[in-house]
Write a protein that holds these residues in place. Sequence first.
Motif, short mmCIF file in Angstrom:
data_model
loop_
_atom_site.label_atom_id
_atom_site.label_comp_id
_atom_site.label_asym_id
_atom_site.label_seq_id
_atom_site.Cartn_x
_atom_site.Cartn_y
_atom_site.Cartn_z
N TRP A 20 14.96 -7.71 58.55
CA TRP A 20 14.37 -6.60 59.29
C TRP A 20 12.96 -6.88 59.77
N VAL A 21 12.36 -8.00 59.42
CA VAL A 21 10.98 -8.31 59.80
C VAL A 21 10.96 -8.78 61.25
N SER A 22 10.22 -8.06 62.05
CA SER A 22 10.14 -8.44 63.46
C SER A 22 9.04 -9.48 63.64
N PRO A 23 9.06 -10.21 64.73
CA PRO A 23 8.00 -11.20 64.96
C PRO A 23 6.61 -10.57 65.07
N VAL A 24 6.50 -9.34 65.50
CA VAL A 24 5.20 -8.66 65.60
C VAL A 24 4.58 -8.50 64.21
N VAL A 25 5.37 -8.08 63.25
CA VAL A 25 4.87 -7.92 61.88
C VAL A 25 4.46 -9.27 61.31
N GLY A 26 5.21 -10.27 61.58
CA GLY A 26 4.87 -11.61 61.11
C GLY A 26 3.53 -12.09 61.67
N TYR A 27 3.31 -11.84 62.97
CA TYR A 27 2.02 -12.23 63.58
C TYR A 27 0.86 -11.41 63.03
N LEU A 28 1.08 -10.14 62.81
CA LEU A 28 0.02 -9.31 62.22
C LEU A 28 -0.36 -9.83 60.83
N LEU A 29 0.62 -10.16 60.03
CA LEU A 29 0.34 -10.72 58.71
C LEU A 29 -0.40 -12.06 58.83
N LEU A 30 0.00 -12.85 59.79
CA LEU A 30 -0.64 -14.15 59.98
C LEU A 30 -2.11 -14.00 60.34
N PHE A 31 -2.43 -13.03 61.19
CA PHE A 31 -3.82 -12.84 61.61
C PHE A 31 -4.64 -12.09 60.56
N ALA A 32 -4.04 -11.26 59.75
CA ALA A 32 -4.76 -10.49 58.74
C ALA A 32 -5.04 -11.31 57.48
N MET A 33 -4.28 -12.36 57.26
CA MET A 33 -4.43 -13.14 56.02
C MET A 33 -5.82 -13.76 55.87
N PRO A 34 -6.42 -14.40 56.89
CA PRO A 34 -7.77 -14.95 56.69
C PRO A 34 -8.82 -13.89 56.36
N THR A 35 -8.69 -12.72 56.95
CA THR A 35 -9.62 -11.64 56.65
C THR A 35 -9.47 -11.20 55.20
N ALA A 36 -8.24 -11.05 54.74
CA ALA A 36 -8.01 -10.65 53.35
C ALA A 36 -8.54 -11.70 52.38
N VAL A 37 -8.34 -12.97 52.71
CA VAL A 37 -8.86 -14.04 51.86
C VAL A 37 -10.38 -14.02 51.84
N GLY A 38 -11.00 -13.77 52.99
CA GLY A 38 -12.47 -13.69 53.06
C GLY A 38 -13.01 -12.55 52.21
N PHE A 39 -12.37 -11.37 52.29
CA PHE A 39 -12.81 -10.25 51.46
C PHE A 39 -12.62 -10.55 49.98
N ALA A 40 -11.56 -11.23 49.63
CA ALA A 40 -11.33 -11.60 48.23
C ALA A 40 -12.41 -12.56 47.74
N LEU A 41 -12.78 -13.53 48.57
CA LEU A 41 -13.84 -14.46 48.17
C LEU A 41 -15.18 -13.76 48.01
N ILE A 42 -15.50 -12.85 48.93
CA ILE A 42 -16.75 -12.10 48.82
C ILE A 42 -16.74 -11.25 47.55
N GLY A 43 -15.62 -10.61 47.26
CA GLY A 43 -15.52 -9.81 46.04
C GLY A 43 -15.68 -10.64 44.78
N MET A 44 -15.08 -11.81 44.76
CA MET A 44 -15.24 -12.69 43.59
C MET A 44 -16.69 -13.14 43.45
N TRP A 45 -17.35 -13.44 44.58
CA TRP A 45 -18.75 -13.86 44.55
C TRP A 45 -19.63 -12.74 43.97
N ARG A 46 -19.40 -11.52 44.43
CA ARG A 46 -20.20 -10.39 43.92
C ARG A 46 -19.91 -10.11 42.45
N ALA A 47 -18.67 -10.23 42.04
CA ALA A 47 -18.33 -10.01 40.63
C ALA A 47 -18.98 -11.07 39.74
N ALA A 48 -19.00 -12.32 40.20
CA ALA A 48 -19.65 -13.38 39.41
C ALA A 48 -21.15 -13.13 39.31
#
Length: 156
Positions: A20-48
Amino acid sequence: MLRPRRRTLAFGFRRADTGWVSPVVGYLLLFAMPTAVGFALIGMWRAARWLAEARYKARYKARPPEPVERLQADLRRLRSELEDTETRSGLTAKHHRVQALRGAYADALSSACRRLDISPPRGGDRAPQAEIYRVEAALRQRGLDVRQDVRETAVH
């Protein structure tokens, strides 16, 4: 007119069935992943950083107060050095040395004031001489004389 049939290459694998996954959803996930990883790294940096600050505060929070005798000895030594530096002539960078000694003396006075519950000199490093005299008199009333000459006590 008959069209010639196209030949396709026969690969050994089939296209993946994404359900049921359309190509649009796949592309959205592909483009959102670097942002999510960046926020996770910033959060880990602040927690440390937060953990490091908490460790630092826990380590140096329970430090015992400096003994009054040591405060008195530091104040007398700094006062003597300040008077000696102010009266010497031909001293290289005399103005800077006097400013540094006045700042150190004001810090030591503030520490003694906190220890003996006296209001510290107003003005910090640039406190007027009258304010320094007021604080020294208040310390003297509490039993901490900073005007005694260090050289006299060293002789006795």
